[in-house]
Design a protein around this motif. Sequence first.
Motif, PDB file in Angstrom:
ATOM      1  N   ASP A  81     -22.555  33.418 -12.477  1.00 54.86           N
ATOM      2  CA  ASP A  81     -21.482  33.286 -11.494  1.00 54.86           C
ATOM      3  C   ASP A  81     -21.372  34.474 -10.540  1.00 54.86           C
ATOM      4  N   LEU A  82     -22.357  35.362 -10.566  1.00 55.60           N
ATOM      5  CA  LEU A  82     -22.356  36.505  -9.657  1.00 55.60           C
ATOM      6  C   LEU A  82     -23.429  36.289  -8.594  1.00 55.60           C
ATOM      7  N   ALA A  83     -23.006  36.150  -7.349  1.00 52.65           N
ATOM      8  CA  ALA A  83     -23.954  35.890  -6.264  1.00 52.65           C
ATOM      9  C   ALA A  83     -24.867  37.081  -6.007  1.00 52.65           C
ATOM     10  N   ARG A  84     -24.351  38.257  -6.277  1.00 53.32           N
ATOM     11  CA  ARG A  84     -25.134  39.461  -6.030  1.00 53.32           C
ATOM     12  C   ARG A  84     -24.604  40.592  -6.884  1.00 53.32           C
ATOM     13  N   VAL A  85     -25.399  41.648  -6.952  1.00 45.50           N
ATOM     14  CA  VAL A  85     -24.985  42.906  -7.567  1.00 45.50           C
ATOM     15  C   VAL A  85     -25.144  43.951  -6.477  1.00 45.50           C
ATOM     16  N   ARG A  86     -24.136  44.757  -6.312  1.00 45.92           N
ATOM     17  CA  ARG A  86     -24.212  45.800  -5.290  1.00 45.92           C
ATOM     18  C   ARG A  86     -24.032  47.167  -5.922  1.00 45.92           C
ATOM     19  N   LEU A  87     -24.366  48.177  -5.162  1.00 41.64           N
ATOM     20  CA  LEU A  87     -24.123  49.560  -5.542  1.00 41.64           C
ATOM     21  C   LEU A  87     -24.004  50.371  -4.273  1.00 41.64           C
ATOM     22  N   MET A  88     -23.535  51.569  -4.405  1.00 48.05           N
ATOM     23  CA  MET A  88     -23.419  52.487  -3.274  1.00 48.05           C
ATOM     24  C   MET A  88     -24.302  53.689  -3.557  1.00 48.05           C
ATOM     25  N   VAL A  89     -24.952  54.163  -2.517  1.00 47.48           N
ATOM     26  CA  VAL A  89     -25.778  55.361  -2.638  1.00 47.48           C
ATOM     27  C   VAL A  89     -25.465  56.270  -1.453  1.00 47.48           C
ATOM     28  N   HIS A  90     -25.298  57.551  -1.738  1.00 47.73           N
ATOM     29  CA  HIS A  90     -25.010  58.526  -0.695  1.00 47.73           C
ATOM     30  C   HIS A  90     -26.240  58.692   0.196  1.00 47.73           C
ATOM     31  N   ARG A  91     -26.012  58.836   1.465  1.00 44.53           N
ATOM     32  CA  ARG A  91     -27.139  58.961   2.411  1.00 44.53           C
ATOM     33  C   ARG A  91     -28.019  60.163   2.128  1.00 44.53           C
ATOM     34  N   ASP A  92     -27.499  61.168   1.416  1.00 47.02           N
ATOM     35  CA  ASP A  92     -28.279  62.360   1.085  1.00 47.02           C
ATOM     36  C   ASP A  92     -28.955  62.278  -0.280  1.00 47.02           C
ATOM     37  N   ASN A  93     -28.870  61.130  -0.936  1.00 50.30           N
ATOM     38  CA  ASN A  93     -29.451  60.976  -2.270  1.00 50.30           C
ATOM     39  C   ASN A  93     -30.706  60.105  -2.175  1.00 50.30           C
ATOM     40  N   ALA A  94     -31.723  60.652  -1.517  1.00 54.76           N
ATOM     41  CA  ALA A  94     -32.958  59.903  -1.251  1.00 54.76           C
ATOM     42  C   ALA A  94     -33.676  59.477  -2.529  1.00 54.76           C
ATOM     43  N   ARG A  95     -33.654  60.313  -3.540  1.00 56.93           N
ATOM     44  CA  ARG A  95     -34.332  59.968  -4.798  1.00 56.93           C
ATOM     45  C   ARG A  95     -33.693  58.722  -5.421  1.00 56.93           C
ATOM     46  N   ALA A  96     -32.367  58.683  -5.457  1.00 54.76           N
ATOM     47  CA  ALA A  96     -31.679  57.512  -6.014  1.00 54.76           C
ATOM     48  C   ALA A  96     -31.959  56.281  -5.173  1.00 54.76           C
ATOM     49  N   GLU A  97     -31.898  56.417  -3.855  1.00 55.36           N
ATOM     50  CA  GLU A  97     -32.150  55.256  -3.007  1.00 55.36           C
ATOM     51  C   GLU A  97     -33.566  54.718  -3.209  1.00 55.36           C
ATOM     52  N   ALA A  98     -34.530  55.594  -3.343  1.00 57.18           N
ATOM     53  CA  ALA A  98     -35.910  55.145  -3.579  1.00 57.18           C
ATOM     54  C   ALA A  98     -36.006  54.373  -4.901  1.00 57.18           C
ATOM     55  N   PHE A  99     -35.328  54.858  -5.928  1.00 56.16           N
ATOM     56  CA  PHE A  99     -35.329  54.136  -7.196  1.00 56.16           C
ATOM     57  C   PHE A  99     -34.666  52.764  -7.044  1.00 56.16           C
ATOM     58  N   TYR A 100     -33.532  52.717  -6.351  1.00 55.09           N
ATOM     59  CA  TYR A 100     -32.823  51.445  -6.177  1.00 55.09           C
ATOM     60  C   TYR A 100     -33.683  50.436  -5.411  1.00 55.09           C
ATOM     61  N   ARG A 101     -34.396  50.903  -4.399  1.00 56.79           N
ATOM     62  CA  ARG A 101     -35.305  50.007  -3.666  1.00 56.79           C
ATOM     63  C   ARG A 101     -36.388  49.461  -4.604  1.00 56.79           C
ATOM     64  N   LYS A 102     -36.944  50.334  -5.421  1.00 55.88           N
ATOM     65  CA  LYS A 102     -37.977  49.908  -6.369  1.00 55.88           C
ATOM     66  C   LYS A 102     -37.428  48.884  -7.365  1.00 55.88           C
ATOM     67  N   ALA A 103     -36.134  48.978  -7.660  1.00 51.14           N
ATOM     68  CA  ALA A 103     -35.479  48.042  -8.581  1.00 51.14           C
ATOM     69  C   ALA A 103     -35.093  46.735  -7.886  1.00 51.14           C
ATOM     70  N   GLY A 104     -35.388  46.619  -6.585  1.00 51.06           N
ATOM     71  CA  GLY A 104     -35.134  45.367  -5.875  1.00 51.06           C
ATOM     72  C   GLY A 104     -33.883  45.338  -5.014  1.00 51.06           C
ATOM     73  N   PHE A 105     -33.252  46.473  -4.810  1.00 55.23           N
ATOM     74  CA  PHE A 105     -32.062  46.541  -3.967  1.00 55.23           C
ATOM     75  C   PHE A 105     -32.462  46.799  -2.517  1.00 55.23           C
ATOM     76  N   THR A 106     -31.695  46.243  -1.589  1.00 56.25           N
ATOM     77  CA  THR A 106     -31.903  46.487  -0.168  1.00 56.25           C
ATOM     78  C   THR A 106     -30.587  46.940   0.457  1.00 56.25           C
ATOM     79  N   ARG A 107     -30.700  47.762   1.490  1.00 50.92           N
ATOM     80  CA  ARG A 107     -29.508  48.214   2.204  1.00 50.92           C
ATOM     81  C   ARG A 107     -28.862  47.022   2.902  1.00 50.92           C
ATOM     82  N   THR A 108     -27.542  46.980   2.858  1.00 47.38           N
ATOM     83  CA  THR A 108     -26.822  45.937   3.568  1.00 47.38           C
ATOM     84  C   THR A 108     -25.982  46.496   4.702  1.00 47.38           C
ATOM     85  N   ARG A 109     -25.350  47.653   4.473  1.00 46.35           N
ATOM     86  CA  ARG A 109     -24.516  48.232   5.525  1.00 46.35           C
ATOM     87  C   ARG A 109     -24.131  49.652   5.175  1.00 46.35           C
ATOM     88  N   PRO A 110     -23.833  50.448   6.205  1.00 49.99           N
ATOM     89  CA  PRO A 110     -23.321  51.797   5.936  1.00 49.99           C
ATOM     90  C   PRO A 110     -21.823  51.730   5.633  1.00 49.99           C
TER      91      PRO A 110
END
Length: 177
Positions: free
Chosen positions: A135-164
């Motif tokens: 019943d969950l259409a999506r899973v979201r998370l927030m990543v700080h713009r200065d946390n490049a390592r975390a964002e790279a991991f999230y992308r590898k896990a299948g997450f994409t940016r949606t909005r700032p």
Amino acid sequence: MSDDGYRVRPVRVDEWAAVKELRLTALRDPLASIAFLETYDDAVAQPDAFWKERTADAAEGGPNRQFVAETQGGELAGMVTVLVEEPGTVDFAGERVEQRQGHLVGVFVRQEHRGTAVAPALFRAALDWARERGDLARVRLMVHRDNARAEAFYRKAGFTRTRPLGDEYEMEHRTTR
């Protein structure tokens, strides 16, 4: 126990003290100020009843789900929590939630376990749980713009940016297609 020495599982209600210790460790991390909305001082001041309730809400039978990675020796090496956000409620940013969705929060892996299978296994467990709910259409998370390592991991896990959102980006993983 998996081959890599870690077992990922939902947190148990009686583990509130270990969850508290892991959260306080996370809040002492050098990146805590851009990774968490809570400070160490605020968290450490909370009474045990707060930690017990927080853990119960994310254990089996609770509305949310927290996953922990446990070492062979029983230490909690990392954690992630899926909060279920209901349509019509207001989120942490003051915005109205439009659809039932999961929100990944509290992502943390102890320094000595980073670069291992812990983070990918935690994310697999969290996303599998969200998908299995159905019943969950999506899973979201927030990543700080200065946390490049975390964002790279999230992308590898299948997450994409949606909005700032201010200093952060919302990222999503679709659970249904």
